[in-house]
Write a protein that holds these residues in place. Structure first.
Motif, PDB file in Angstrom:
ATOM      1  N   ASN A 214      30.045  42.385  40.316  1.00 15.71           N
ATOM      2  CA  ASN A 214      30.639  41.211  39.820  1.00 15.71           C
ATOM      3  C   ASN A 214      30.266  41.001  38.427  1.00 15.71           C
ATOM      4  O   ASN A 214      30.617  39.856  37.633  1.00 15.71           O
ATOM      5  CB  ASN A 214      29.836  39.848  40.612  1.00 15.71           C
ATOM      6  N   ASP A 224      43.076  38.960  42.212  1.00 15.49           N
ATOM      7  CA  ASP A 224      42.293  38.158  42.990  1.00 15.49           C
ATOM      8  C   ASP A 224      40.801  38.587  42.616  1.00 15.49           C
ATOM      9  O   ASP A 224      40.052  37.668  42.590  1.00 15.49           O
ATOM     10  CB  ASP A 224      42.248  38.395  44.525  1.00 15.49           C
ATOM     11  N   THR A 225      40.667  39.928  42.558  1.00 13.20           N
ATOM     12  CA  THR A 225      39.161  40.191  42.357  1.00 13.20           C
ATOM     13  C   THR A 225      38.909  39.763  40.876  1.00 13.20           C
ATOM     14  O   THR A 225      37.659  39.247  40.759  1.00 13.20           O
ATOM     15  CB  THR A 225      39.144  42.174  42.222  1.00 13.20           C
ATOM     16  N   ARG A 228      38.037  36.083  41.134  1.00 13.95           N
ATOM     17  CA  ARG A 228      36.678  35.834  41.909  1.00 13.95           C
ATOM     18  C   ARG A 228      35.579  36.277  40.999  1.00 13.95           C
ATOM     19  O   ARG A 228      34.457  35.475  41.106  1.00 13.95           O
ATOM     20  CB  ARG A 228      36.689  36.801  43.217  1.00 13.95           C
ATOM     21  N   LYS A 229      35.586  37.092  40.314  1.00 13.78           N
ATOM     22  CA  LYS A 229      34.492  37.698  39.458  1.00 13.78           C
ATOM     23  C   LYS A 229      34.303  36.661  38.613  1.00 13.78           C
ATOM     24  O   LYS A 229      33.181  36.445  38.123  1.00 13.78           O
ATOM     25  CB  LYS A 229      34.794  39.215  39.073  1.00 13.78           C
ATOM     26  N   LYS A 231      34.998  33.467  38.488  1.00 13.41           N
ATOM     27  CA  LYS A 231      34.417  32.133  39.295  1.00 13.41           C
ATOM     28  C   LYS A 231      32.939  32.302  39.720  1.00 13.41           C
ATOM     29  O   LYS A 231      32.122  31.354  39.510  1.00 13.41           O
ATOM     30  CB  LYS A 231      34.947  31.890  40.579  1.00 13.41           C
ATOM     31  N   ARG A 232      32.371  33.613  39.758  1.00 15.21           N
ATOM     32  CA  ARG A 232      31.000  33.911  40.104  1.00 15.21           C
ATOM     33  C   ARG A 232      30.136  34.087  38.800  1.00 15.21           C
ATOM     34  O   ARG A 232      29.081  34.287  38.796  1.00 15.21           O
ATOM     35  CB  ARG A 232      30.758  34.958  40.846  1.00 15.21           C
ATOM     36  N   LEU A 282      38.256  29.388  35.846  1.00 15.61           N
ATOM     37  CA  LEU A 282      39.532  29.940  36.351  1.00 15.61           C
ATOM     38  C   LEU A 282      40.463  30.050  35.368  1.00 15.61           C
ATOM     39  O   LEU A 282      41.352  31.225  35.516  1.00 15.61           O
ATOM     40  CB  LEU A 282      40.169  28.729  37.398  1.00 15.61           C
ATOM     41  N   GLY A 285      40.015  33.590  33.971  1.00 15.26           N
ATOM     42  CA  GLY A 285      40.250  34.518  34.783  1.00 15.26           C
ATOM     43  C   GLY A 285      41.611  34.798  35.013  1.00 15.26           C
ATOM     44  O   GLY A 285      42.205  35.988  35.060  1.00 15.26           O
TER      45      GLY A 285
END
Ligand code: TRP
Length: 339
Positions: A214, A224-225, A228-229, A231-232, A282, A285
């Motif tokens: 991550n 998507d990956t 997601r990364k 977001k984290r 977001l 990303g």
């Protein structure tokens, strides 16, 4: 008397040389910090870009993996927008002059100089079981890469500045002894995006060798990956999207967003005023995912067309040899090698 009409000579473009190691897929950091700029430089310079597989073997490599990584790195370079019609794009081991010139330059480089290279010290600590002579000599091969093409400018990250400084010293020393043989190269430091940090520990550089997947984005991660990364991604306990000392996580995200969109930090702060970090992450990303989509698609297309890739790297090697052999010939003459 008849006047001779000569067409106005176009000003010679400056030559750029840079190289990248074939060590697996690039991160977003490699892309934004280096290869994306390489593509932009093609319009204004004569660019020479090289996959440096000979540097790669200074640490132990598995042959089949190195072969695959080399071809992938070459395809990735094209996928990132390096156009083999505009630039010379090649693989280091295909062009014999690099090793030949490196040998000569070895004899113009002092043991003490190489001993002071911080990358050598770091790498020999990391690979204590394999401190080979090639690792020590790495900067001389890099100097040969650059000087063989009479490069005016070398885009490098901060970690390679010491090596470039050494290349300059070698060039100056050689020129002082033998006349003006080498162009003394200057570093080319890109304006923005030079350093992309880890998404998990934003005081550390983004690295694909991080255990935490991550922490980094690779340029082949899917949408998507990527989202997601982001977001984290680690931020801070405030809720203000603003570039400020101590906000390493937010600063890093703002830098990424700014490099891709061209927006200033002030514009970004305004855009996200009153919004939470969630919205901002977001947006970053999605922006990154959009920017990398064409790279991913071109890479897939190139991988499916090995014969095209081969024709590109063969052509690149021929062009590279033509230029670098001129320099090597001159060097051999100057130092007294019988013609
Ligand atoms: N040492 C560089 C790096 O690891 C790669 C490299 C090899 C290079 N030869 C070069 C970079 C010549 C610029 C110019 O990043």
């Amino acid at each position: 008397m008849e006047q001779q009409l000569t067409a106005p000579q176009p000003e010679r473009k400056k030559r750029i040389f840079s190289g990248i190691q074939p060590t697996g897929v690039m991160t977003l950091g490699n892309y934004l910090g280096a290869v994306r700029n390489w593509a932009q430089l093609q319009e204004d310079y004569d660019c020479t870009y090289c996959i440096v597989n000979m540097h790669a073997i200074t640490v132990r490599q598995e042959p089949a993996k190195l072969r695959k990584n080399t071809l992938d790195a070459y395809a990735l370079m094209l996928a990132c927008g390096i156009d083999p019609e505009k630039s010379i794009a090649f693989i280091q081991s295909h062009v014999r002059t690099h090793a030949e010139l490196a040998w000569v330059l070895n004899c113009y480089t002092q043991f003490g100089e190489l001993s002071r290279m911080t990358q050598f010290k770091d790498k020999s600590a990391k690979h204590a079981d394999n401190i080979n002579a090639g690792l020590f000599d790495y900067p001389v091969l890099m100097a040969a890469d650059i000087l063989a093409y009479q490069a005016d400018l070398v885009p490098v990250g901060i970690d390679q500045k010491q090596h470039l400084e050494l290349a300059r010293d070698i060039a100056i020393r050689f020129n002082n002894l033998h006349g003006n043989v080498f162009t003394v190269p200057e570093p080319y430091i890109p304006k923005a995006g030079a350093k992309i940090m880890s998404l998990q520990e934003p005081t550390k550089k983004m690295s694909k060798s991080d255990e935490n997947v991550n922490a980094f984005i690779t340029i082949l991660d899917d949408e998507d990956t990527i989202i997601r990364k982001f977001k984290r991604a680690i931020t801070d306990s405030e809720a203000e999207v603003v570039y400020r000392e101590g906000k390493d996580g937010i600063n890093n995200l703002m830098n990424i967003y700014s490099v891709i969109t061209g927006k200033s930090y002030d514009d970004i702060a305004k855009e996200f005023e009153g919004k939470g970090y969630g919205d901002f992450k977001l947006a970053v990303g999605e922006t990154v995912a959009d920017a990398l989509k064409p790279v991913r698609e071109r890479f897939a297309a190139l991988q499916a067309d090995k014969s095209y890739l081969e024709s590109c790297y063969r052509h690149g090697a021929e062009q590279a040899l033509a230029i670098s052999a001129r320099t090597l010939d001159k060097v051999y003459k100057k130092i007294g090698f019988l013609q």
